[in-house]
Design a protein around this motif. Sequence first.
Motif, PDB file in Angstrom:
ATOM      1  N   PRO A 193       0.802  -1.220   0.000  1.00  9.13           N
ATOM      2  CA  PRO A 193       0.000   0.000   0.000  1.00  9.13           C
ATOM      3  C   PRO A 193       0.839   1.275   0.000  1.00  9.13           C
ATOM      4  CG  PRO A 193      -0.896  -1.582   1.560  1.00  9.13           C
ATOM      5  CD  PRO A 193       0.443  -2.085   1.150  1.00  9.13           C
ATOM      6  N   ALA A 194       2.028   1.213   0.600  1.00  4.12           N
ATOM      7  CA  ALA A 194       2.916   2.385   0.602  1.00  4.12           C
ATOM      8  C   ALA A 194       3.354   2.713  -0.815  1.00  4.12           C
ATOM      9  CB  ALA A 194       4.131   2.131   1.490  1.00  4.12           C
ATOM     10  N   PHE A 195       3.633   1.690  -1.599  1.00  2.00           N
ATOM     11  CA  PHE A 195       4.042   1.920  -2.987  1.00  2.00           C
ATOM     12  C   PHE A 195       2.871   2.428  -3.826  1.00  2.00           C
ATOM     13  CE2 PHE A 195       7.234  -1.301  -1.648  1.00  2.00           C
ATOM     14  CZ  PHE A 195       8.372  -0.514  -1.849  1.00  2.00           C
ATOM     15  N   VAL A 196       1.662   1.999  -3.501  1.00  5.01           N
ATOM     16  CA  VAL A 196       0.495   2.509  -4.220  1.00  5.01           C
ATOM     17  C   VAL A 196       0.301   3.992  -3.906  1.00  5.01           C
ATOM     18  CG1 VAL A 196      -1.991   2.335  -4.556  1.00  5.01           C
ATOM     19  CG2 VAL A 196      -0.626   0.255  -4.310  1.00  5.01           C
ATOM     20  N   MET A 197       0.416   4.356  -2.632  1.00  4.04           N
ATOM     21  CA  MET A 197       0.322   5.768  -2.267  1.00  4.04           C
ATOM     22  C   MET A 197       1.426   6.582  -2.937  1.00  4.04           C
ATOM     23  SD  MET A 197      -0.793   5.843   1.764  1.00  4.04           S
ATOM     24  CE  MET A 197       0.356   4.568   2.299  1.00  4.04           C
ATOM     25  N   PHE A 198       2.607   6.014  -3.008  1.00  5.84           N
ATOM     26  CA  PHE A 198       3.716   6.640  -3.743  1.00  5.84           C
ATOM     27  C   PHE A 198       3.279   6.923  -5.177  1.00  5.84           C
ATOM     28  CE2 PHE A 198       7.323   6.524  -6.554  1.00  5.84           C
ATOM     29  CZ  PHE A 198       8.382   7.086  -5.868  1.00  5.84           C
ATOM     30  N   GLY A 199       2.642   5.940  -5.805  1.00  2.37           N
ATOM     31  CA  GLY A 199       2.200   6.098  -7.182  1.00  2.37           C
ATOM     32  C   GLY A 199       1.120   7.144  -7.355  1.00  2.37           C
ATOM     33  N   VAL A 200       0.233   7.262  -6.370  1.00  2.00           N
ATOM     34  CA  VAL A 200      -0.812   8.294  -6.446  1.00  2.00           C
ATOM     35  C   VAL A 200      -0.176   9.670  -6.576  1.00  2.00           C
ATOM     36  CG1 VAL A 200      -2.644   9.455  -5.171  1.00  2.00           C
ATOM     37  CG2 VAL A 200      -2.547   6.954  -5.192  1.00  2.00           C
ATOM     38  N   THR A 252      -5.534   5.533  -7.551  1.00  2.00           N
ATOM     39  CA  THR A 252      -6.063   5.660  -6.185  1.00  2.00           C
ATOM     40  C   THR A 252      -6.964   4.489  -5.829  1.00  2.00           C
ATOM     41  OG1 THR A 252      -8.041   6.931  -6.861  1.00  2.00           O
ATOM     42  CG2 THR A 252      -6.047   8.189  -6.344  1.00  2.00           C
ATOM     43  N   LEU A 253      -7.635   3.937  -6.827  1.00  2.00           N
ATOM     44  CA  LEU A 253      -8.563   2.833  -6.561  1.00  2.00           C
ATOM     45  C   LEU A 253      -7.833   1.524  -6.264  1.00  2.00           C
ATOM     46  CD1 LEU A 253     -11.273   3.609  -9.250  1.00  2.00           C
ATOM     47  CD2 LEU A 253     -11.223   4.268  -6.833  1.00  2.00           C
ATOM     48  N   LEU A 254      -6.533   1.484  -6.541  1.00  8.54           N
ATOM     49  CA  LEU A 254      -5.764   0.286  -6.196  1.00  8.54           C
ATOM     50  C   LEU A 254      -5.638   0.116  -4.689  1.00  8.54           C
ATOM     51  CD1 LEU A 254      -2.845   0.427  -8.822  1.00  8.54           C
ATOM     52  CD2 LEU A 254      -4.933  -0.956  -8.892  1.00  8.54           C
ATOM     53  N   LEU A 255      -5.929   1.173  -3.946  1.00  6.54           N
ATOM     54  CA  LEU A 255      -5.886   1.083  -2.490  1.00  6.54           C
ATOM     55  C   LEU A 255      -7.168   0.505  -1.911  1.00  6.54           C
ATOM     56  CD1 LEU A 255      -4.168   4.456  -1.528  1.00  6.54           C
ATOM     57  CD2 LEU A 255      -3.264   2.160  -1.107  1.00  6.54           C
ATOM     58  N   ALA A 256      -8.180   0.306  -2.737  1.00  9.74           N
ATOM     59  CA  ALA A 256      -9.471  -0.194  -2.251  1.00  9.74           C
ATOM     60  C   ALA A 256      -9.346  -1.508  -1.466  1.00  9.74           C
ATOM     61  CB  ALA A 256     -10.449  -0.345  -3.415  1.00  9.74           C
ATOM     62  N   ALA A 258      -7.167  -2.466   0.521  1.00 12.01           N
ATOM     63  CA  ALA A 258      -6.613  -2.222   1.853  1.00 12.01           C
ATOM     64  C   ALA A 258      -7.479  -1.278   2.672  1.00 12.01           C
ATOM     65  CB  ALA A 258      -5.203  -1.651   1.737  1.00 12.01           C
ATOM     66  N   THR A 259      -8.620  -0.866   2.112  1.00 14.27           N
ATOM     67  CA  THR A 259      -9.503   0.090   2.779  1.00 14.27           C
ATOM     68  C   THR A 259     -10.939  -0.425   2.725  1.00 14.27           C
ATOM     69  OG1 THR A 259      -9.779   1.340   0.718  1.00 14.27           O
ATOM     70  CG2 THR A 259      -7.994   2.031   2.187  1.00 14.27           C
ATOM     71  N   SER A 260     -11.868   0.452   3.099  1.00 14.31           N
ATOM     72  CA  SER A 260     -13.284   0.061   3.076  1.00 14.31           C
ATOM     73  C   SER A 260     -14.012   0.813   1.965  1.00 14.31           C
ATOM     74  CB  SER A 260     -13.930   0.378   4.429  1.00 14.31           C
ATOM     75  OG  SER A 260     -14.168   1.780   4.546  1.00 14.31           O
ATOM     76  N   TRP A 261     -15.337   0.625   1.948  1.00 13.59           N
ATOM     77  CA  TRP A 261     -16.165   1.309   0.954  1.00 13.59           C
ATOM     78  C   TRP A 261     -16.083   2.836   1.108  1.00 13.59           C
ATOM     79  CZ3 TRP A 261     -19.718   4.717   2.720  1.00 13.59           C
ATOM     80  CH2 TRP A 261     -20.097   4.613   4.065  1.00 13.59           C
ATOM     81  N   LEU A 262     -15.783   3.294   2.309  1.00  6.34           N
ATOM     82  CA  LEU A 262     -15.740   4.736   2.557  1.00  6.34           C
ATOM     83  C   LEU A 262     -14.651   5.401   1.715  1.00  6.34           C
ATOM     84  CD1 LEU A 262     -16.843   7.105   4.308  1.00  6.34           C
ATOM     85  CD2 LEU A 262     -14.990   6.587   5.915  1.00  6.34           C
ATOM     86  N   TYR A 263     -13.442   4.860   1.786  1.00  6.61           N
ATOM     87  CA  TYR A 263     -12.354   5.427   0.995  1.00  6.61           C
ATOM     88  C   TYR A 263     -12.640   5.287  -0.486  1.00  6.61           C
ATOM     89  CZ  TYR A 263      -8.129   5.716  -1.717  1.00  6.61           C
ATOM     90  OH  TYR A 263      -7.226   6.035  -2.707  1.00  6.61           O
ATOM     91  N   ALA A 264     -13.083   4.118  -0.912  1.00  4.98           N
ATOM     92  CA  ALA A 264     -13.325   3.877  -2.334  1.00  4.98           C
ATOM     93  C   ALA A 264     -14.353   4.860  -2.885  1.00  4.98           C
ATOM     94  CB  ALA A 264     -13.793   2.440  -2.549  1.00  4.98           C
ATOM     95  N   THR A 265     -15.365   5.165  -2.095  1.00  6.72           N
ATOM     96  CA  THR A 265     -16.403   6.106  -2.543  1.00  6.72           C
ATOM     97  C   THR A 265     -15.842   7.510  -2.707  1.00  6.72           C
ATOM     98  OG1 THR A 265     -18.137   4.823  -1.441  1.00  6.72           O
ATOM     99  CG2 THR A 265     -18.629   7.129  -1.970  1.00  6.72           C
ATOM    100  N   PHE A 266     -15.123   7.982  -1.693  1.00  6.32           N
ATOM    101  CA  PHE A 266     -14.568   9.333  -1.768  1.00  6.32           C
ATOM    102  C   PHE A 266     -13.508   9.447  -2.857  1.00  6.32           C
ATOM    103  CE2 PHE A 266     -16.628  10.067   2.267  1.00  6.32           C
ATOM    104  CZ  PHE A 266     -16.875  11.438   2.242  1.00  6.32           C
TER     105      PHE A 266
END
Length: 326
Positions: A193-200, A252-256, A258-266
Amino acid sequence: MSLVNAAHGRSEHTSAVHPTGESPAGGRRGMRDVVGAYAALAKPRVIELLLVTTIPAMFLAGRAIPSPWLVLVTLLGGTMAAGSANALNCVIDADIDKVMNRTKRRPLVRDSVPRRNALIFGLALAAGSFTVLYLAVNLLAAALAVGTILFYIFVYTLVLKRRTPQNVVWGGAAGCMPVVIGWAAVEGTVSWPAFVMFGVIFFWTPPHTWALAMKYRDDYERAGVPMLPVVAPPRHVARQIVIYSWVMVGWTLLLAPATSWLYATFAGLAGAWFLFYAHRLYAAVGRGETTRPMALFHRSNTYLMIVFCALAVDSAIGLPVLGLPF
């Protein structure tokens, strides 16, 4: 450092003071002027975005609210690292800053801080950053911070910035590191997930910076910095902004998982909002209309804040993660 050119749209305003400590009017400057000049070297408005990305990364790493002490020392060390990179950048780019209207009020241009002192200040912040992170966090976070400073100075500032229109694409990697450092501070390792955030942030940087460069194209051209809007027609620049924006939103959706529907929606809603304005800029450029690229620049800051705040809230609440679909 934080986010390479994140707050380029803001000028650093400092009092014009000579290295001797005398103001142009002949009076001696006060402690407030001195502190203000050195603070401006560190570009505090740039460092603000460090908070927007580091803290949510720490929340996501533990999928909970991290220790306030750990957050504090990580931000302190990260802020010192960012300030170091920014101060050293001011030393190296003083010649550029003198000819750009947007940067001509920076401390070295106005002789508010002697060049030698600025160099020492930048190096001292780098040493302080490593010390704080090593003693209060862990060796990995400290090493990542120093590596980020070195990359920003030697790869971006000294090699890429003045040589290629891809400067902010690859040089922007330095601005992506706060999320990795934040993750390492909590976990002691670096996970996917850290690398995904890096990519964002990596894909966010070009649309953000090119929108700014469209506004200040003449400044960059006068300084001899080959930003994309300097070497390419506006339509090409706007098209690249749209392309990178789509990749950014998708990333950003690649983090879904590791997160819940809340993050994915926003993340989805914020992405659709930003893409609308990116396409609107492209359409306006294609029609030959007068454009307002700075509006997209400021919206990019808002977009990043929404995405990473959603990460923090999602992690703090602790809703069930979506997980992988297989």
